[in-house]
Design a protein around this motif. Structure first.
Motif, PDB file in Angstrom:
ATOM      1  N   PRO A   7     -16.615 -25.863  50.217  1.00 23.73           N
ATOM      2  CA  PRO A   7     -15.305 -26.097  50.825  1.00 23.73           C
ATOM      3  C   PRO A   7     -15.254 -26.408  52.356  1.00 23.73           C
ATOM      4  O   PRO A   7     -15.950 -25.368  53.046  1.00 23.73           O
ATOM      5  CB  PRO A   7     -14.420 -24.867  50.524  1.00 23.73           C
ATOM      6  N   CYS A  18     -11.471 -36.408  42.000  1.00 21.69           N
ATOM      7  CA  CYS A  18     -10.709 -35.834  43.375  1.00 21.69           C
ATOM      8  C   CYS A  18      -9.127 -35.577  42.740  1.00 21.69           C
ATOM      9  O   CYS A  18      -8.441 -36.166  42.023  1.00 21.69           O
ATOM     10  CB  CYS A  18     -10.350 -37.521  43.915  1.00 21.69           C
ATOM     11  N   VAL A  77      -3.939 -29.822  51.829  1.00 25.18           N
ATOM     12  CA  VAL A  77      -4.964 -30.292  50.822  1.00 25.18           C
ATOM     13  C   VAL A  77      -5.958 -31.004  51.491  1.00 25.18           C
ATOM     14  O   VAL A  77      -5.638 -31.863  52.255  1.00 25.18           O
ATOM     15  CB  VAL A  77      -4.005 -31.190  49.886  1.00 25.18           C
ATOM     16  N   PRO A  78      -7.372 -30.726  50.984  1.00 23.74           N
ATOM     17  CA  PRO A  78      -8.330 -31.437  51.833  1.00 23.74           C
ATOM     18  C   PRO A  78      -8.701 -32.639  51.409  1.00 23.74           C
ATOM     19  O   PRO A  78      -8.295 -33.373  50.188  1.00 23.74           O
ATOM     20  CB  PRO A  78      -9.687 -30.366  51.509  1.00 23.74           C
ATOM     21  N   GLY A 103      -9.447 -33.942  48.037  1.00 31.00           N
ATOM     22  CA  GLY A 103      -9.241 -32.673  47.252  1.00 31.00           C
ATOM     23  C   GLY A 103     -10.440 -31.697  47.168  1.00 31.00           C
ATOM     24  O   GLY A 103     -11.068 -31.622  48.013  1.00 31.00           O
ATOM     25  N   ASP A 104     -10.253 -30.780  46.151  1.00 31.30           N
ATOM     26  CA  ASP A 104     -11.054 -29.493  46.236  1.00 31.30           C
ATOM     27  C   ASP A 104     -11.803 -29.213  45.092  1.00 31.30           C
ATOM     28  O   ASP A 104     -12.694 -28.542  45.008  1.00 31.30           O
ATOM     29  CB  ASP A 104     -10.136 -28.202  46.133  1.00 31.30           C
ATOM     30  N   THR A 145     -16.085 -29.992  45.693  1.00 35.84           N
ATOM     31  CA  THR A 145     -16.759 -28.971  46.406  1.00 35.84           C
ATOM     32  C   THR A 145     -16.875 -27.574  45.518  1.00 35.84           C
ATOM     33  O   THR A 145     -17.492 -26.552  46.045  1.00 35.84           O
ATOM     34  CB  THR A 145     -16.242 -28.572  47.751  1.00 35.84           C
ATOM     35  N   ALA A 146     -16.396 -27.650  44.386  1.00 38.02           N
ATOM     36  CA  ALA A 146     -16.240 -26.281  43.564  1.00 38.02           C
ATOM     37  C   ALA A 146     -17.389 -26.312  42.802  1.00 38.02           C
ATOM     38  O   ALA A 146     -18.087 -27.296  42.406  1.00 38.02           O
ATOM     39  CB  ALA A 146     -15.000 -26.338  42.399  1.00 38.02           C
ATOM     40  N   GLY A 201      -8.638 -24.822  41.006  1.00 38.64           N
ATOM     41  CA  GLY A 201      -8.178 -25.528  42.569  1.00 38.64           C
ATOM     42  C   GLY A 201      -8.098 -24.332  43.629  1.00 38.64           C
ATOM     43  O   GLY A 201      -7.841 -23.148  43.387  1.00 38.64           O
ATOM     44  N   SER A 202      -8.403 -24.794  44.751  1.00 36.43           N
ATOM     45  CA  SER A 202      -8.506 -23.848  45.781  1.00 36.43           C
ATOM     46  C   SER A 202      -7.278 -23.986  46.622  1.00 36.43           C
ATOM     47  O   SER A 202      -6.557 -23.140  47.547  1.00 36.43           O
ATOM     48  CB  SER A 202      -9.766 -23.824  46.532  1.00 36.43           C
ATOM     49  N   SER A 203      -7.039 -25.201  46.890  1.00 36.72           N
ATOM     50  CA  SER A 203      -5.745 -25.385  47.746  1.00 36.72           C
ATOM     51  C   SER A 203      -4.247 -25.291  47.136  1.00 36.72           C
ATOM     52  O   SER A 203      -3.427 -24.753  47.756  1.00 36.72           O
ATOM     53  CB  SER A 203      -5.725 -27.139  48.164  1.00 36.72           C
TER      54      SER A 203
END
Length: 284
Positions: A54, A69, A84-85, A88-89, A92-93, A107-109
């Protein structure tokens, strides 16, 4: 368990297609080969960088294969201040592996759960998705495959599509959809192009056709995935010429903008999102 560059991976086989997935790299599909062993996806750089985490820049990562994505493509800020990156997130998970065909991530965001199963079908492979959430959320998902596109490779859409809408490098400009415009060769070297079909032109299939006759078809239910983006990259970002058909749940790359337009899916505790992508290889 399969190994991909000494990293744990999963291989799934179907008629005419085989797929390798690396859970530790955002559930990335790193290989998709047809029955003759021909690779469709862009491979990794040498040396291979460590898995992205992340906060990493998407273009600074390994830039290969097929990413998921969500909950956006473009980075942005929602009306409630949530950031929101970029891309998406999920990419990177670290995904958890179920029975070998099912992988999950959180999800992290935004607080959502994401599950993808890959199944063999009578004609190829099915990617089956399910998204859950504890509260109602807007959710923009897009497939992000980087399919190798040698000269002469083109996108084939269902009959009746006459115009598409540029969103990169321009935004909102209509473009005639012709056989010439559908080819990778129509994009100048060193640049990229992203177009979307009009929301009024919901389709359920797209094919990638190579000049040697090899083809790859993606299909889905347009009631569940009503939008389609097409990304052409001739070394603008990627290390080789690639085309990315991107069926998606929002219009177009930005979750924040899609929410403002009212053109994005929502997920809620009593309304999970579910859809499938079907992959088939062939000739002609």
């Amino acid at each position: 368990m399969t190994l991909w560059y000494d990293e744990p991976a999963t291989m799934i086989n179907g008629p005419g297609l085989s797929m390798i997935i690396v859970p530790g790299r955002g559930g990335k599909i790193v290989s998709l080969r047809d029955g003759d062993g021909v690779e469709w996806l862009l491979g990794p750089p040498d040396p291979l960088p460590p898995p992205a985490r992340p906060g990493d820049a998407f273009e600074a990562a390994e830039m290969c294969g097929w990413d998921e994505c969500a909950p956006t493509i473009d980075a942005g800020r929602l009306a409630d201040g949530t950031e929101v990156p970029d891309h998406g997130d999920l990419w990177t998970a670290t995904w958890s592996v179920g029975d070998g065909t099912i992988m999950e991530a959180a999800g992290s965001s935004l607080p959502y759960g994401f599950r993808r199963a890959v199944l063999s079908t009578a004609t190829g492979l099915e990617l089956r998705y399910r998204v859950t959430a504890d509260r109602e959320l807007p959710f923009l998902w897009a497939a992000h495959p980087q399919f190798l596109a040698p000269p002469g490779t083109m996108i084939e859409l269902p009959a009746g599509i006459e115009r598409v809408i540029d969103v990169y490098p321009e935004q909102g400009t209509e473009r005639r959809w012709t056989a010439a415009a559908a080819m990778i060769d129509s994009v100048p070297p060193g640049t990229g192009r992203k177009v979307y079909l009009s929301p009024a032109d919901a389709v359920g299939t797209v094919a990638l056709q190579r000049p040697d006759g090899r083809g790859l078809r993606l299909s889905w239910d347009p009631a569940r995935l009503p939008y389609l983006g097409l990304w052409y990259d001739r070394h603008a970002v990627a290390r080789a010429d690639v085309i990315a058909p991107e069926p998606c749940t929002g219009y177009y790359d930005s979750l924040a903008a899609a929410v403002e337009r009212g053109q994005v899916a929502t997920v809620a505790p009593d309304r999970p999102l579910e859809w499938s992508l079907f992959l088939e290889s062939g000739r002609g």
